[in-house]
Design a protein around this motif. Structure first.
Motif, PDB file in Angstrom:
ATOM      1  N   GLN A  54       6.070   7.359   3.014  1.00  0.00           N
ATOM      2  CA  GLN A  54       5.078   6.368   2.579  1.00  0.00           C
ATOM      3  C   GLN A  54       4.351   6.817   1.309  1.00  0.00           C
ATOM      4  OE1 GLN A  54       1.886   5.743   5.400  1.00  0.00           O
ATOM      5  NE2 GLN A  54       1.468   3.684   4.634  1.00  0.00           N
ATOM      6  N   SER A  55       4.005   8.097   1.249  1.00  0.00           N
ATOM      7  CA  SER A  55       3.230   8.584   0.103  1.00  0.00           C
ATOM      8  C   SER A  55       4.098   8.859  -1.119  1.00  0.00           C
ATOM      9  CB  SER A  55       2.469   9.848   0.496  1.00  0.00           C
ATOM     10  OG  SER A  55       3.392  10.854   0.827  1.00  0.00           O
ATOM     11  N   GLU A  56       5.409   8.669  -0.958  1.00  0.00           N
ATOM     12  CA  GLU A  56       6.299   8.956  -2.094  1.00  0.00           C
ATOM     13  C   GLU A  56       7.089   7.734  -2.524  1.00  0.00           C
ATOM     14  OE1 GLU A  56       8.587  12.642  -0.886  1.00  0.00           O
ATOM     15  OE2 GLU A  56       7.126  12.329   0.701  1.00  0.00           O
ATOM     16  N   THR A  57       6.668   6.560  -2.040  1.00  0.00           N
ATOM     17  CA  THR A  57       7.445   5.351  -2.317  1.00  0.00           C
ATOM     18  C   THR A  57       6.624   4.358  -3.119  1.00  0.00           C
ATOM     19  OG1 THR A  57       8.585   5.666  -0.220  1.00  0.00           O
ATOM     20  CG2 THR A  57       8.806   3.507  -1.259  1.00  0.00           C
ATOM     21  N   ILE A  58       7.261   3.767  -4.116  1.00  0.00           N
ATOM     22  CA  ILE A  58       6.634   2.705  -4.904  1.00  0.00           C
ATOM     23  C   ILE A  58       7.567   1.505  -4.882  1.00  0.00           C
ATOM     24  CG2 ILE A  58       5.811   2.030  -7.206  1.00  0.00           C
ATOM     25  CD1 ILE A  58       5.723   5.518  -7.062  1.00  0.00           C
ATOM     26  N   LEU A  75       1.924   0.315   0.812  1.00  0.00           N
ATOM     27  CA  LEU A  75       2.507   1.245  -0.161  1.00  0.00           C
ATOM     28  C   LEU A  75       1.872   0.964  -1.504  1.00  0.00           C
ATOM     29  CD1 LEU A  75       6.303   0.596   0.553  1.00  0.00           C
ATOM     30  CD2 LEU A  75       5.028   2.613   1.274  1.00  0.00           C
ATOM     31  N   ASP A  76       1.995   1.896  -2.433  1.00  0.00           N
ATOM     32  CA  ASP A  76       1.683   1.575  -3.817  1.00  0.00           C
ATOM     33  C   ASP A  76       2.735   0.574  -4.293  1.00  0.00           C
ATOM     34  OD1 ASP A  76      -0.469   3.222  -3.848  1.00  0.00           O
ATOM     35  OD2 ASP A  76       0.303   4.637  -5.339  1.00  0.00           O
ATOM     36  N   MET A  77       2.247  -0.543  -4.826  1.00  0.00           N
ATOM     37  CA  MET A  77       3.169  -1.618  -5.208  1.00  0.00           C
ATOM     38  C   MET A  77       2.872  -2.081  -6.624  1.00  0.00           C
ATOM     39  SD  MET A  77       5.218  -2.429  -2.514  1.00  0.00           S
ATOM     40  CE  MET A  77       5.783  -4.104  -2.870  1.00  0.00           C
ATOM     41  N   HIS A  78       3.903  -2.581  -7.266  1.00  0.00           N
ATOM     42  CA  HIS A  78       3.784  -3.021  -8.654  1.00  0.00           C
ATOM     43  C   HIS A  78       4.391  -4.416  -8.790  1.00  0.00           C
ATOM     44  CE1 HIS A  78       3.722  -2.874 -12.981  1.00  0.00           C
ATOM     45  NE2 HIS A  78       3.371  -1.606 -13.006  1.00  0.00           N
ATOM     46  N   LEU A  96       8.617   9.086 -12.786  1.00  0.00           N
ATOM     47  CA  LEU A  96       8.321   9.736 -11.502  1.00  0.00           C
ATOM     48  C   LEU A  96       9.656   9.959 -10.776  1.00  0.00           C
ATOM     49  CD1 LEU A  96       5.328   7.485 -10.292  1.00  0.00           C
ATOM     50  CD2 LEU A  96       5.141   9.769 -11.278  1.00  0.00           C
TER      51      LEU A  96
ATOM     52  N   GLY C  72       1.749   1.604 -15.156  1.00  0.00           N
ATOM     53  CA  GLY C  72       1.189   1.469 -13.807  1.00  0.00           C
ATOM     54  C   GLY C  72       1.096   2.808 -13.100  1.00  0.00           C
ATOM     55  N   ALA C  73       2.030   3.702 -13.433  1.00  0.00           N
ATOM     56  CA  ALA C  73       2.021   5.042 -12.843  1.00  0.00           C
ATOM     57  C   ALA C  73       1.056   5.971 -13.582  1.00  0.00           C
ATOM     58  CB  ALA C  73       3.436   5.612 -12.832  1.00  0.00           C
ATOM     59  N   ASP C 194       1.117  14.998 -12.726  1.00  0.00           N
ATOM     60  CA  ASP C 194       0.852  13.900 -11.788  1.00  0.00           C
ATOM     61  C   ASP C 194      -0.480  14.112 -11.058  1.00  0.00           C
ATOM     62  OD1 ASP C 194       3.199  12.855 -12.637  1.00  0.00           O
ATOM     63  OD2 ASP C 194       4.287  13.071 -10.742  1.00  0.00           O
ATOM     64  N   ALA C 204      -3.554   4.568 -10.468  1.00  0.00           N
ATOM     65  CA  ALA C 204      -2.127   4.724 -10.773  1.00  0.00           C
ATOM     66  C   ALA C 204      -1.268   4.702  -9.507  1.00  0.00           C
ATOM     67  CB  ALA C 204      -1.908   6.028 -11.540  1.00  0.00           C
ATOM     68  N   THR C 205      -0.092   4.074  -9.635  1.00  0.00           N
ATOM     69  CA  THR C 205       0.838   3.992  -8.494  1.00  0.00           C
ATOM     70  C   THR C 205       1.716   5.245  -8.448  1.00  0.00           C
ATOM     71  OG1 THR C 205       2.380   2.802  -9.907  1.00  0.00           O
ATOM     72  CG2 THR C 205       0.997   1.462  -8.477  1.00  0.00           C
ATOM     73  N   LEU C 206       1.151   6.291  -7.865  1.00  0.00           N
ATOM     74  CA  LEU C 206       1.901   7.545  -7.730  1.00  0.00           C
ATOM     75  C   LEU C 206       2.396   7.737  -6.305  1.00  0.00           C
ATOM     76  CD1 LEU C 206      -0.663   9.674  -9.744  1.00  0.00           C
ATOM     77  CD2 LEU C 206       1.667   9.199 -10.502  1.00  0.00           C
ATOM     78  N   GLY C 207       2.200   6.731  -5.462  1.00  0.00           N
ATOM     79  CA  GLY C 207       2.516   6.848  -4.039  1.00  0.00           C
ATOM     80  C   GLY C 207       1.227   6.870  -3.240  1.00  0.00           C
ATOM     81  N   LYS C 208       1.191   6.053  -2.156  1.00  0.00           N
ATOM     82  CA  LYS C 208      -0.041   5.937  -1.363  1.00  0.00           C
ATOM     83  C   LYS C 208      -0.205   7.133  -0.448  1.00  0.00           C
ATOM     84  CE  LYS C 208      -2.264   3.688   2.450  1.00  0.00           C
ATOM     85  NZ  LYS C 208      -2.759   5.003   2.906  1.00  0.00           N
ATOM     86  N   THR C 209      -1.159   7.969  -0.775  1.00  0.00           N
ATOM     87  CA  THR C 209      -1.433   9.137   0.065  1.00  0.00           C
ATOM     88  C   THR C 209      -2.506   8.757   1.097  1.00  0.00           C
ATOM     89  OG1 THR C 209      -2.797   9.821  -1.803  1.00  0.00           O
ATOM     90  CG2 THR C 209      -0.728  10.988  -1.484  1.00  0.00           C
ATOM     91  N   ARG C 212      -6.355   7.656   0.391  1.00  0.00           N
ATOM     92  CA  ARG C 212      -6.827   6.451  -0.317  1.00  0.00           C
ATOM     93  C   ARG C 212      -6.075   5.203   0.154  1.00  0.00           C
ATOM     94  NH1 ARG C 212      -2.845   4.795  -3.745  1.00  0.00           N
ATOM     95  NH2 ARG C 212      -1.722   6.310  -5.016  1.00  0.00           N
ATOM     96  N   ARG C 214      -3.908   1.701  -0.638  1.00  0.00           N
ATOM     97  CA  ARG C 214      -2.759   1.540  -1.536  1.00  0.00           C
ATOM     98  C   ARG C 214      -3.199   0.963  -2.869  1.00  0.00           C
ATOM     99  NH1 ARG C 214      -3.115  -3.234   1.247  1.00  0.00           N
ATOM    100  NH2 ARG C 214      -1.914  -5.030   0.530  1.00  0.00           N
ATOM    101  N   ASN C 215      -2.515   1.341  -3.921  1.00  0.00           N
ATOM    102  CA  ASN C 215      -2.773   0.783  -5.243  1.00  0.00           C
ATOM    103  C   ASN C 215      -1.782  -0.336  -5.523  1.00  0.00           C
ATOM    104  OD1 ASN C 215      -4.907   2.414  -5.919  1.00  0.00           O
ATOM    105  ND2 ASN C 215      -3.622   3.986  -6.865  1.00  0.00           N
ATOM    106  N   ILE C 216      -2.312  -1.454  -5.990  1.00  0.00           N
ATOM    107  CA  ILE C 216      -1.450  -2.581  -6.338  1.00  0.00           C
ATOM    108  C   ILE C 216      -1.679  -2.917  -7.804  1.00  0.00           C
ATOM    109  CG2 ILE C 216      -0.916  -5.005  -5.908  1.00  0.00           C
ATOM    110  CD1 ILE C 216      -1.959  -4.575  -3.029  1.00  0.00           C
ATOM    111  N   ILE C 217      -0.608  -2.891  -8.557  1.00  0.00           N
ATOM    112  CA  ILE C 217      -0.691  -3.302  -9.962  1.00  0.00           C
ATOM    113  C   ILE C 217      -0.240  -4.754 -10.025  1.00  0.00           C
ATOM    114  CG2 ILE C 217       0.213  -2.939 -12.293  1.00  0.00           C
ATOM    115  CD1 ILE C 217      -1.387  -0.510 -11.324  1.00  0.00           C
TER     116      ILE C 217
END
Lengths: 260, 75, 361
Positions: A54-58, A75-78, A96, C72-73, C194, C204-209, C212, C214-217
């Motif tokens: 989860q923490s490594e997926t975009i 997830l981080d999403m774009h 990345l 975005g990253a 990073d 920045a979308t570096l992966g949701k840890t 925090r 989730r980041n959405i661009i």
């Protein structure tokens, strides 16, 4: 032991064998009843949970019905402009390289307006995963013809059925990208029955795991329904899909890694 | 022989009544409610007996509204 | 700071300065007259020098969307192109502005419309300063007038892009891009790791840890009330930029009775015109906007209270003249002189135009 277990006996935390994955948010999906998008979202999320990435997926959301996909994945999403998801994914993955990057795209997005971005990301062998949902229609804009609309199939812009002479042929994008040396794993799946969901999930898992090998792009088409656009009930739509979509878009692996 | 007994819990408010779970249920124990939820959808309900907790319904549920429980019972 | 002296083309200088500014990724597509930017970067093996990524995309459309992903990253990303290619990028630029991401875009302008010409032009002024793509947005637009400024604006461009989370456009032209001059270069700045990006740019979308949300661009908001708020926030940012970031140069303006306004290549011609005019006893000054957006409105307005007339000298059909007129607000005559289609105006014809349109008029 009592002859009958009561519902209270059964409904205990310890007895849960299936529940919604934590990688999906609690937001209610905006998709129509019976739409395959929800199932496909869920199995992607389950794979990410199982792989513990989860923490490594975009993820990259497209334009189309799944434009709001980023509301559902935790997830981080774009976002991407219409068709541009493979280019956005390329930018992210190149910068990345140790992250897992996937795009989620419909047929209009991937096979019409985004054809160039799709073909070239595939041909460059970007180490990303493309999930391509093909329901043969533009759902979001109200059921217009898609590049994958079958011959004779009705849509709001082909009200008398797709006429090949006038509108051209349905595009088998998945077979096309399988020809490219940059693709590593190319497969076509479905999610309308439990057995197919299980198979599709395995395919998606492989497609994401293969990013670790850095051997090229993994491409998973999921043939899906659009009961609103097709103007059928969800159950009828799945039956129609089996009878009409699967013969033209046959399910199964199209390209598998040689170095298994 | 061990026999499984199961049950499902449907998140009624999130169910959209698409009936795909009905088709997927090998025991034919899922039916649609007579009542509707606040969105106006009939929702999936399960019979008191017969569910084995196979999870097929949950696996095909597009909205992920089904939680499945299963108990292995000594026969 | 110790600065290294080199003789370079403008296109090379912007590329070298970007590498030295710690650029993480360049994505581009060849087009005359700016292809040296990517050629220079690839020849420098930036992957070995700094770890910077460089990729030739399949189109300008793809390039700008690769920037969108990289930005975005939280990465320092740039592209370069020339007018027709920049037109193709407008969709992506609008998304980047809407999603409030930083990036650097270099436009080595050539004459248009259409395929036009490969010769220098300033005909993309409106496109750069008024938005360019769909929706209400602004690009910070820098207008270098020398090879030195091509380098300096790369550094400044990244700084402003991250300060305001906004795309920055360097609007150069074929002359500045192609000509060689001496240039002083900054020392190499380290690229951010990073972890540093995560710390400095929490969006920045570096992966949701787990620490925090989730980041959405995204640039999408379907609720009109919320979309209006997003627009108001953007406008507030643009007002900040207008307040803080105007750059211009004034040459011989102290006692000027007449004023030329010109940027980039045409401003270099105008410097000579000022000298020629003064030799004839005409008290002429030059205002050179360095930022085209934000436009030096106050500077123009102040000088409008001093001089008798203004001539805007442009390599287009008269675009910046509209911004000058807005700033002058009818106080004094404002006229335009320009050549287009790839022609650089000569100092003699500019002086002649000044006499006819402003002094004699």
């Amino acid at each position: 032991m009592a002859e009958q277990l009561t519902k209270e006996d059964i409904r205990k935390e310890a007895n849960i064998v299936y529940k919604k994955t934590e990688v999906l948010t609690d937001n209610v999906l905006h998709y129509c009843p019976g739409c395959g998008h929800g199932t496909i979202h869920r199995i992607i999320a389950e794979v990410i949970e199982e792989m513990d990435i989860q923490s490594e997926t975009i993820g990259i959301a497209p334009v189309g019905c799944s434009v709001l996909a980023y509301n559902y994945f935790d997830l981080d999403m774009h976002e991407a402009a219409h068709g541009r998801a493979p280019a956005v994914a390329t930018g992210i993955k190149r910068l990345l390289p140790n992250k897992y990057v996937f795009t989620y795209q419909g047929d209009g997005d991937l096979a019409a307006i985004g054809t160039a971005e799709t073909i070239h990301a595939c041909n460059r062998g970007e180490n990303i995963t493309i999930i391509f949902v093909n329901n043969g229609i533009y759902g979001m804009t109200g059921g217009q013809m898609a590049p994958t609309t079958l011959e004779g199939m009705k849509s709001s812009t082909t009200p008398y059925g797709r006429n090949i002479k006038q509108m051209g042929n349905p595009l088998k994008m998945t077979e096309l990208v399988a020809q490219l040396p940059g693709t590593y794993f190319v497969t076509r799946q479905a999610v309308h029955t439990p057995a197919y969901v299980r198979k599709a999930k395995k395919a998606i898992k492989k497609a994401i795991q293969y990013q670790e090998r850095e051997k090229g792009l993994s491409f998973v088409e999921v043939v899906s329904n659009c009961n609103s656009g097709w103007k059928m009930t969800p159950v009828q739509a799945n039956k129609w899909m089996e009878e009409n979509m699967f013969p033209f878009y046959p399910l199964g692996d199209i390209k598998v890694p040689e170095d298994k | 022989m061990a026999k499984a007994v199961g049950d499902i819990v449907v998140d009624i408010e999130r169910c959209k009544g698409c009936e795909i779970c009905l088709e997927a249920c090998p025991q034919d124990v899922i039916t649609m409610s007579k009542k509707v939820n606040s969105k106006g959808y009939r929702y999936a309900t399960v019979a008191d007996e017969g569910c084995t907790g196979c999870a097929n319904c949950a696996i095909v549920c597009p909205d992920g509204v089904i939680t499945v429980y299963r108990v292995k019972k000594a026969g | 700071m110790k600065r290294e002296l080199r003789l370079m083309k403008g296109n090379e200088a912007v590329a070298e300065a970007a590498i030295r500014a710690g650029c993480d990724g360049y994505f581009g597509y060849p087009i005359t007259p700016q292809s040296e930017v990517m050629e220079y970067i690839t020849a420098e093996k930036p992957e070995e020098r700094t770890g910077m990524v460089v990729l030739q995309a399949e189109s300008e459309v793809a390039s700008i969307n690769m920037l969108y992903g990289g930005a975005g990253a939280g990465k320092k990303v740039m592209t370069s192109s020339s007018s027709p290619g920049i037109s193709l990028m407008q969709e992506g630029i609008s998304y980047i502005a809407g999603a409030e991401l930083p990036c650097l875009i270099v436009n080595v302008v050539r004459g248009g419309p259409g395929l036009g010409t490969i010769q220098p032009s300033q005909a993309d002024y409106f496109q750069s300063t008024k938005g360019g793509g769909h929706g209400d947005y602004k690009l910070i637009t820098l207008a270098p007038a020398s090879v030195q400024e091509m380098a300096d604006h790369a550094t400044l461009g990244f700084k402003l892009a991250f300060k305001y989370r906004n795309p920055v456009m360097i609007q150069s032209d074929g002359a500045i891009g192609q000509m060689m001059e001496k240039v002083e270069l900054d020392e190499q700045e380290e690229r951010l790791t990073d972890d540093q990006i995560k710390e400095q740019y929490p969006w920045a979308t570096l992966g949701k840890t787990p620490d925090r949300e989730r980041n959405i661009i995204t640039s999408l908001e379907l609720d009109p009330a919320k979309q209006e708020q997003i627009n108001l926030k953007l406008q507030k940012k643009y007002r900040e930029i207008e307040k803080n970031e105007v750059l211009s140069e004034e040459i011989e303006c102290d006692d000027a009775e007449y004023l030329l306004v010109a940027f980039g290549t045409s401003s270099r011609i105008c410097q000579k015109v000022v000298k020629m005019a003064r030799d004839e006893g005409i008290k002429l000054g030059l205002l050179r906007p360095i930022t085209l957006y934000p436009f030096p409105v106050k500077e123009v307005a102040r000088l409008a209270g001093q001089v008798k007339g203004i001539l805007s000298v442009e390599m287009n059909a008269g675009q910046m003249v509209e911004d000058i007129r807005l700033a002058v607000n009818g106080k004094i005559p404002v006229e335009y002189f320009g050549r287009f289609g790839g022609i650089i105006p000569s100092s003699t014809e500019v002086l002649e135009a000044l006499k006819q349109k402003i002094i004699g008029g």
